[in-house]
Design a protein around this motif. Structure first.
Motif, PDB file in Angstrom:
ATOM      1  N   THR A  27       0.811  -1.209   0.000  1.00 27.98           N
ATOM      2  CA  THR A  27       0.000   0.000   0.000  1.00 27.98           C
ATOM      3  C   THR A  27       0.847   1.262   0.000  1.00 27.98           C
ATOM      4  OG1 THR A  27      -0.140  -0.016   2.413  1.00 27.98           O
ATOM      5  CG2 THR A  27      -1.909  -1.114   1.191  1.00 27.98           C
ATOM      6  N   CYS A  28       2.066   1.197   0.468  1.00 25.44           N
ATOM      7  CA  CYS A  28       2.932   2.370   0.546  1.00 25.44           C
ATOM      8  C   CYS A  28       4.132   2.145  -0.369  1.00 25.44           C
ATOM      9  CB  CYS A  28       3.390   2.608   1.983  1.00 25.44           C
ATOM     10  SG  CYS A  28       4.421   4.064   2.136  1.00 25.44           S
ATOM     11  N   GLN A  29       4.184   2.885  -1.445  1.00 25.82           N
ATOM     12  CA  GLN A  29       5.258   2.714  -2.419  1.00 25.82           C
ATOM     13  C   GLN A  29       6.428   3.667  -2.177  1.00 25.82           C
ATOM     14  OE1 GLN A  29       5.240   0.224  -4.599  1.00 25.82           O
ATOM     15  NE2 GLN A  29       3.273  -0.413  -3.765  1.00 25.82           N
ATOM     16  N   GLU A  30       6.313   4.569  -1.219  1.00 27.06           N
ATOM     17  CA  GLU A  30       7.354   5.556  -0.948  1.00 27.06           C
ATOM     18  C   GLU A  30       8.349   5.012   0.081  1.00 27.06           C
ATOM     19  OE1 GLU A  30       7.683   8.407  -2.540  1.00 27.06           O
ATOM     20  OE2 GLU A  30       5.863   8.034  -3.672  1.00 27.06           O
ATOM     21  N   ASP A  31       9.588   5.404  -0.048  1.00 29.57           N
ATOM     22  CA  ASP A  31      10.622   5.061   0.915  1.00 29.57           C
ATOM     23  C   ASP A  31      10.564   6.096   2.033  1.00 29.57           C
ATOM     24  OD1 ASP A  31      12.798   4.195   2.293  1.00 29.57           O
ATOM     25  OD2 ASP A  31      14.269   4.688   0.748  1.00 29.57           O
ATOM     26  N   MET A  32      10.037   5.710   3.188  1.00 22.91           N
ATOM     27  CA  MET A  32       9.799   6.663   4.263  1.00 22.91           C
ATOM     28  C   MET A  32      11.099   7.234   4.831  1.00 22.91           C
ATOM     29  SD  MET A  32       6.654   6.921   4.150  1.00 22.91           S
ATOM     30  CE  MET A  32       6.311   7.923   5.548  1.00 22.91           C
ATOM     31  N   VAL A  33      12.151   6.442   4.891  1.00 27.27           N
ATOM     32  CA  VAL A  33      13.428   6.944   5.402  1.00 27.27           C
ATOM     33  C   VAL A  33      13.965   8.021   4.464  1.00 27.27           C
ATOM     34  CG1 VAL A  33      15.800   6.320   5.947  1.00 27.27           C
ATOM     35  CG2 VAL A  33      13.933   4.803   6.596  1.00 27.27           C
ATOM     36  N   ARG A  34      13.878   7.750   3.189  1.00 33.98           N
ATOM     37  CA  ARG A  34      14.364   8.737   2.216  1.00 33.98           C
ATOM     38  C   ARG A  34      13.548  10.024   2.286  1.00 33.98           C
ATOM     39  NH1 ARG A  34      15.287   7.774  -4.230  1.00 33.98           N
ATOM     40  NH2 ARG A  34      16.120   9.839  -4.628  1.00 33.98           N
ATOM     41  N   LEU A  35      12.241   9.886   2.424  1.00 32.06           N
ATOM     42  CA  LEU A  35      11.394  11.069   2.533  1.00 32.06           C
ATOM     43  C   LEU A  35      11.692  11.865   3.792  1.00 32.06           C
ATOM     44  CD1 LEU A  35       7.913   9.799   1.354  1.00 32.06           C
ATOM     45  CD2 LEU A  35       9.376  11.470   0.243  1.00 32.06           C
ATOM     46  N   SER A  36      11.908  11.173   4.910  1.00 31.40           N
ATOM     47  CA  SER A  36      12.149  11.885   6.162  1.00 31.40           C
ATOM     48  C   SER A  36      13.521  12.552   6.188  1.00 31.40           C
ATOM     49  CB  SER A  36      11.997  10.941   7.353  1.00 31.40           C
ATOM     50  OG  SER A  36      12.989   9.935   7.304  1.00 31.40           O
ATOM     51  N   LEU A  37      14.465  12.036   5.445  1.00 36.55           N
ATOM     52  CA  LEU A  37      15.807  12.619   5.433  1.00 36.55           C
ATOM     53  C   LEU A  37      16.027  13.594   4.287  1.00 36.55           C
ATOM     54  CD1 LEU A  37      17.979   9.518   6.407  1.00 36.55           C
ATOM     55  CD2 LEU A  37      17.308  11.449   7.827  1.00 36.55           C
ATOM     56  N   SER A  38      15.018  13.863   3.483  1.00 38.80           N
ATOM     57  CA  SER A  38      15.209  14.758   2.350  1.00 38.80           C
ATOM     58  C   SER A  38      15.530  16.179   2.805  1.00 38.80           C
ATOM     59  CB  SER A  38      13.976  14.747   1.445  1.00 38.80           C
ATOM     60  OG  SER A  38      12.851  15.209   2.156  1.00 38.80           O
ATOM     61  N   GLY A  39      15.008  16.602   3.922  1.00 35.11           N
ATOM     62  CA  GLY A  39      15.327  17.925   4.442  1.00 35.11           C
ATOM     63  C   GLY A  39      16.745  18.029   4.966  1.00 35.11           C
ATOM     64  N   VAL A  40      17.314  16.902   5.366  1.00 35.07           N
ATOM     65  CA  VAL A  40      18.686  16.907   5.874  1.00 35.07           C
ATOM     66  C   VAL A  40      19.651  17.288   4.754  1.00 35.07           C
ATOM     67  CG1 VAL A  40      20.501  15.450   6.849  1.00 35.07           C
ATOM     68  CG2 VAL A  40      18.175  15.275   7.695  1.00 35.07           C
ATOM     69  N   TRP A  41      19.394  16.810   3.545  1.00 38.05           N
ATOM     70  CA  TRP A  41      20.277  17.145   2.423  1.00 38.05           C
ATOM     71  C   TRP A  41      20.265  18.641   2.157  1.00 38.05           C
ATOM     72  CZ3 TRP A  41      17.681  12.849  -0.821  1.00 38.05           C
ATOM     73  CH2 TRP A  41      18.148  11.603  -0.403  1.00 38.05           C
ATOM     74  N   LEU A  42      19.106  19.250   2.236  1.00 37.42           N
ATOM     75  CA  LEU A  42      19.008  20.689   2.036  1.00 37.42           C
ATOM     76  C   LEU A  42      19.747  21.428   3.156  1.00 37.42           C
ATOM     77  CD1 LEU A  42      17.844  23.004   0.384  1.00 37.42           C
ATOM     78  CD2 LEU A  42      15.790  22.852   1.798  1.00 37.42           C
ATOM     79  N   GLY A  43      19.611  20.961   4.377  1.00 35.68           N
ATOM     80  CA  GLY A  43      20.319  21.567   5.498  1.00 35.68           C
ATOM     81  C   GLY A  43      21.822  21.436   5.365  1.00 35.68           C
ATOM     82  N   GLN A  44      22.287  20.285   4.913  1.00 34.73           N
ATOM     83  CA  GLN A  44      23.723  20.092   4.717  1.00 34.73           C
ATOM     84  C   GLN A  44      24.254  21.012   3.626  1.00 34.73           C
ATOM     85  OE1 GLN A  44      24.045  15.898   3.964  1.00 34.73           O
ATOM     86  NE2 GLN A  44      24.426  15.426   6.114  1.00 34.73           N
ATOM     87  N   ALA A  45      23.477  21.203   2.580  1.00 35.17           N
ATOM     88  CA  ALA A  45      23.898  22.105   1.511  1.00 35.17           C
ATOM     89  C   ALA A  45      23.988  23.536   2.033  1.00 35.17           C
ATOM     90  CB  ALA A  45      22.927  22.021   0.339  1.00 35.17           C
ATOM     91  N   ALA A  46      23.042  23.931   2.864  1.00 37.20           N
ATOM     92  CA  ALA A  46      23.067  25.280   3.427  1.00 37.20           C
ATOM     93  C   ALA A  46      24.285  25.478   4.324  1.00 37.20           C
ATOM     94  CB  ALA A  46      21.787  25.548   4.209  1.00 37.20           C
ATOM     95  N   VAL A  47      24.628  24.482   5.119  1.00 35.08           N
ATOM     96  CA  VAL A  47      25.800  24.579   5.996  1.00 35.08           C
ATOM     97  C   VAL A  47      27.082  24.616   5.162  1.00 35.08           C
ATOM     98  CG1 VAL A  47      27.136  23.324   7.749  1.00 35.08           C
ATOM     99  CG2 VAL A  47      24.668  23.550   7.987  1.00 35.08           C
ATOM    100  N   ALA A  48      27.132  23.856   4.080  1.00 33.69           N
ATOM    101  CA  ALA A  48      28.311  23.885   3.211  1.00 33.69           C
ATOM    102  C   ALA A  48      28.476  25.254   2.562  1.00 33.69           C
ATOM    103  CB  ALA A  48      28.202  22.797   2.147  1.00 33.69           C
ATOM    104  N   VAL A  49      27.377  25.841   2.106  1.00 31.47           N
ATOM    105  CA  VAL A  49      27.445  27.180   1.510  1.00 31.47           C
ATOM    106  C   VAL A  49      27.888  28.193   2.554  1.00 31.47           C
ATOM    107  CG1 VAL A  49      26.021  29.033   0.540  1.00 31.47           C
ATOM    108  CG2 VAL A  49      25.810  26.705  -0.340  1.00 31.47           C
ATOM    109  N   LEU A  50      27.378  28.067   3.772  1.00 31.55           N
ATOM    110  CA  LEU A  50      27.796  28.968   4.844  1.00 31.55           C
ATOM    111  C   LEU A  50      29.296  28.842   5.095  1.00 31.55           C
ATOM    112  CD1 LEU A  50      27.140  30.924   7.194  1.00 31.55           C
ATOM    113  CD2 LEU A  50      26.763  28.896   8.601  1.00 31.55           C
ATOM    114  N   GLY A  51      29.813  27.623   5.089  1.00 31.55           N
ATOM    115  CA  GLY A  51      31.249  27.410   5.285  1.00 31.55           C
ATOM    116  C   GLY A  51      32.083  28.059   4.198  1.00 31.55           C
TER     117      GLY A  51
END
Length: 102
Positions: A27-51
């Motif tokens: 019934t659930c075709q989405e990868d829940m771990v991937r969905l929940s961690l998608s914001g982490v990638w954006l946060g890591q990119a923001a921290v890298a740009v800040l650095g």
């Protein structure tokens, strides 16, 4: 008969949300771990740009000369800059987490 949307004697059967069949992976075709961690990638990119901005800002304006003149040890100056950046990142992350739960 006009008041019932289903045939006489047959009530609609709704699946129980707690049954294992309704919780199957079919019934659930989405990868829940991937969905929940998608914001982490954006946060890591923001921290890298800040650095990059923190480090390149001093080199671009030429104030790195003053920094290295006042603190001759390059490793101490870079460690201090990393500590300030880590503190700012920690504060921003804590603020984001507390605002998310509110």
């Amino acid at each position: 008969m006009a008041g019932r949307p289903w045939p006489a004697g047959r009530a609609p059967v709704m699946p129980d949300p707690a049954t294992p069949s309704s919780l199957s992976s079919d019934t659930c075709q989405e990868d829940m771990v991937r969905l929940s961690l998608s914001g982490v990638w954006l946060g890591q990119a923001a921290v890298a740009v800040l650095g990059v901005l923190v480090m390149s800002g001093e080199y671009g304006t030429g104030t790195i000369r003053t920094t290295l003149t006042t603190v001759p040890g390059r490793s101490r100056a870079l460690a201090a800059k990393a500590a300030v950046r880590a503190g700012a990142t920690l504060a921003a992350g804590a603020t984001a987490l507390t605002r998310r739960d509110a």
